[in-house]
Design a protein around this motif. Structure first.
Motif, mmCIF file in Angstrom:
data_model
loop_
_atom_site.group_PDB
_atom_site.id
_atom_site.type_symbol
_atom_site.label_atom_id
_atom_site.label_comp_id
_atom_site.label_asym_id
_atom_site.label_seq_id
_atom_site.Cartn_x
_atom_site.Cartn_y
_atom_site.Cartn_z
ATOM 1 N N GLU A 30 0.871 -1.182 0.000
ATOM 2 C CA GLU A 30 0.000 0.000 0.000
ATOM 3 C C GLU A 30 0.903 1.226 0.000
ATOM 4 O O GLU A 30 1.252 1.761 1.044
ATOM 5 C CB GLU A 30 -0.923 -0.027 1.220
ATOM 6 C CG GLU A 30 -1.918 -1.179 1.181
ATOM 7 C CD GLU A 30 -2.821 -1.215 2.395
ATOM 8 O OE1 GLU A 30 -4.051 -1.277 2.208
ATOM 9 O OE2 GLU A 30 -2.302 -1.171 3.527
ATOM 10 N N HIS A 31 1.281 1.639 -1.195
ATOM 11 C CA HIS A 31 2.296 2.678 -1.367
ATOM 12 C C HIS A 31 1.689 3.950 -1.931
ATOM 13 O O HIS A 31 0.483 4.021 -2.217
ATOM 14 C CB HIS A 31 3.388 2.174 -2.311
ATOM 15 C CG HIS A 31 4.236 1.079 -1.735
ATOM 16 N ND1 HIS A 31 5.434 0.684 -2.304
ATOM 17 C CD2 HIS A 31 4.074 0.292 -0.644
ATOM 18 C CE1 HIS A 31 5.955 -0.287 -1.588
ATOM 19 N NE2 HIS A 31 5.149 -0.544 -0.587
ATOM 20 N N ARG A 51 6.006 2.483 6.114
ATOM 21 C CA ARG A 51 6.327 1.397 7.031
ATOM 22 C C ARG A 51 5.981 1.881 8.443
ATOM 23 O O ARG A 51 6.842 2.321 9.197
ATOM 24 C CB ARG A 51 7.811 1.008 6.913
ATOM 25 C CG ARG A 51 8.175 0.427 5.558
ATOM 26 C CD ARG A 51 7.528 -0.939 5.324
ATOM 27 N NE ARG A 51 7.726 -1.410 3.949
ATOM 28 C CZ ARG A 51 6.808 -1.368 2.997
ATOM 29 N NH1 ARG A 51 5.608 -0.852 3.258
ATOM 30 N NH2 ARG A 51 7.058 -1.841 1.805
ATOM 31 N N PRO A 52 4.684 1.830 8.813
ATOM 32 C CA PRO A 52 4.241 2.412 10.083
ATOM 33 C C PRO A 52 4.896 1.789 11.301
ATOM 34 O O PRO A 52 5.133 2.472 12.302
ATOM 35 C CB PRO A 52 2.728 2.165 10.078
ATOM 36 C CG PRO A 52 2.503 1.099 9.061
ATOM 37 C CD PRO A 52 3.567 1.272 8.037
ATOM 38 N N GLU A 57 5.057 6.279 9.462
ATOM 39 C CA GLU A 57 4.336 6.838 8.320
ATOM 40 C C GLU A 57 3.344 5.823 7.756
ATOM 41 O O GLU A 57 3.610 4.626 7.730
ATOM 42 C CB GLU A 57 5.315 7.258 7.225
ATOM 43 C CG GLU A 57 6.156 8.461 7.590
ATOM 44 C CD GLU A 57 7.192 8.786 6.534
ATOM 45 O OE1 GLU A 57 6.919 9.637 5.671
ATOM 46 O OE2 GLU A 57 8.291 8.190 6.576
ATOM 47 N N THR A 58 2.215 6.329 7.295
ATOM 48 C CA THR A 58 1.196 5.508 6.654
ATOM 49 C C THR A 58 0.904 6.055 5.263
ATOM 50 O O THR A 58 1.345 7.158 4.906
ATOM 51 C CB THR A 58 -0.109 5.499 7.464
ATOM 52 O OG1 THR A 58 -0.678 6.825 7.439
ATOM 53 C CG2 THR A 58 0.131 5.063 8.911
ATOM 54 N N ILE A 62 1.470 10.046 4.303
ATOM 55 C CA ILE A 62 2.345 10.483 3.210
ATOM 56 C C ILE A 62 1.570 11.312 2.200
ATOM 57 O O ILE A 62 2.024 12.377 1.761
ATOM 58 C CB ILE A 62 3.024 9.272 2.542
ATOM 59 C CG1 ILE A 62 4.026 8.635 3.509
ATOM 60 C CG2 ILE A 62 3.727 9.688 1.246
ATOM 61 C CD1 ILE A 62 4.662 7.361 2.989
ATOM 62 N N LYS A 63 0.389 10.854 1.839
ATOM 63 C CA LYS A 63 -0.437 11.608 0.890
ATOM 64 C C LYS A 63 -0.755 12.995 1.448
ATOM 65 O O LYS A 63 -0.638 14.012 0.744
ATOM 66 C CB LYS A 63 -1.738 10.856 0.601
ATOM 67 C CG LYS A 63 -2.674 11.581 -0.377
ATOM 68 C CD LYS A 63 -3.888 10.745 -0.702
ATOM 69 C CE LYS A 63 -4.877 11.512 -1.584
ATOM 70 N NZ LYS A 63 -4.296 11.903 -2.882
ATOM 71 N N SER A 64 -1.098 13.051 2.723
ATOM 72 C CA SER A 64 -1.479 14.322 3.332
ATOM 73 C C SER A 64 -0.299 15.283 3.422
ATOM 74 O O SER A 64 -0.420 16.459 3.054
ATOM 75 C CB SER A 64 -2.056 14.063 4.730
ATOM 76 O OG SER A 64 -2.463 15.268 5.329
#
Length: 366
Positions: A30-31, A51-52, A57-58, A62-64
């Protein structure tokens, strides 16, 4: 070449063979695909693997951070002005994978605008890297069967064994079975992902003495500073810092404090710019480096090859480049080939990780 728009595209691709290790497991990639668009029509791309359990980070974070924090401050800048971009990125603490992807996408843009392969811009030392393959938590005989298959099919002669299990006998048995089955010419090294205490790591080293293991990565939590230093002092093989050293500052701390005496570089969390800083620290101090894998897709693995092949010090050891083989599919338009145990750089402008748009449309999450 002004930055016009930045995208952070979430996607998900299942693993055909999930990788399990001491700090977690990965079932689905889920990248985030980061894309930086310029006003002259160029697009720089990079993969961000969350790599939470390691960095916090999720996919959502990252998107946000890319679209809501980095992008508004970067739009309108010249894509060549990476110093200005990094000043913006550095205002936000942590978020190393998000920052790394932005940096690699900028290097991709620079290569495309100059009509040059990025591995040449970085240094151009070699045109390929040797491949190391990671072996996850499985029964010893299954691990040996996998290693023999990868050796036969791809010519791989270096393997990193994920350890850190309890009871210790599981990992000790795996080391003995792999060495007996693979012979003396195959390199084996270990990665415990902070799964043991320092004393447990010393016990494993004692019970695997004579097997020719070459490195032990993150045997225990580096925050346990006294135990870690004691382990470094007593270990007959290098103790490699990995998740404890995501930044150049962290590398300095671990090396100067005696918490590690070798360093793993991962472009997924440092980009190319900070990876160069880390490499400079290590080569200046005479410290060995390895090129690591964040359970990367082919897009991420191509970035690792691009950086690793560019420098003499990063080509000395095999890079962890093959775990995309455990995925059910990938986004690369032209898949990576492992030939005679090596992956070659792409002699094209940019990083050389062109995306298959149909696959991206199929796997994207929104």
């Amino acid at each position: 070449m002004k930055i016009q728009r930045i995208e952070a595209i979430p996607y998900a691709i299942p693993y055909a063979h999930p990788l399990k290790f001491a700090s977690g497991e990965v079932l689905v990639a889920e990248h985030i695909l980061v894309r930086i668009h310029t006003d002259d029509g160029l697009v720089g791309e990079a993969d961000a693997p969350p790599r939470p359990y390691t960095y916090g980070e999720t996919q959502d974070s990252i998107k946000s951070i890319v679209e809501k924090v980095f992008a508004p401050a970067m739009i309108g800048l010249d894509a060549m002005d990476r110093g200005k971009v990094h000043a913006i990125l550095n205002r936000t603490i942590n978020n190393q994978v998000a920052k790394g992807a932005v940096d690699i996408a900028l290097w991709d843009l620079m290569g495309k605008s100059l009509g040059a392969p990025v591995h040449k811009l970085l240094g151009g030392y070699a045109d390929h890297m040797r491949v190391s393959h990671m072996l996850g938590f499985r029964p010893a005989q299954e691990l040996l069967d996998e290693a023999l298959r990868f050796g036969e099919e791809y010519g791989i002669t270096t393997f990193k064994l994920k350890v850190g299990r309890r009871p210790l006998a599981l990992d000790i048995e795996a080391c003995h079975v792999l060495r007996a089955g693979l012979g003396e010419d195959v390199e084996l090294y270990l990665d415990a992902n902070r799964g043991w205490s320092a004393n447990e790591a010393l016990e494993v080293l004692r019970r695997t003495e004579g097997l020719g293991l070459t490195m032990l990565e993150e045997p225990c939590d580096a925050k346990e500073a006294m135990g870690r230093r004691r382990l470094v002092e007593k270990s007959p093989i290098p103790i490699v810092g990995d998740e404890s050293v995501p930044t150049a500052g962290d590398v300095s701390r671990e090396l100067l404090s005696g918490g590690s005496n070798a360093i793993c570089i991962k472009t997924a969390r440092s980009g190319f710019t900070e990876a160069q800083q880390i490499l400079g620290l290590c080569t200046g101090l005479g410290v060995d480096v390895t090129m690591g894998n964040q359970i990367d897709t082919q897009v991420g693995s191509m970035a690792t090859v691009t950086f690793g092949a560019a420098h003499e010090a990063t080509t000395r050891k095999a890079g962890e480049l093959s775990n995309f083989l455990d995925m059910s599919d990938d986004l690369m338009a032209e898949p990576i080939a492992i030939l005679n145990g090596t992956i070659s750089v792409r002699d094209v402008p940019g990083v050389g990780a062109a995306i298959d748009e149909d696959k991206l449309a199929h796997y994207r999450s929104n």
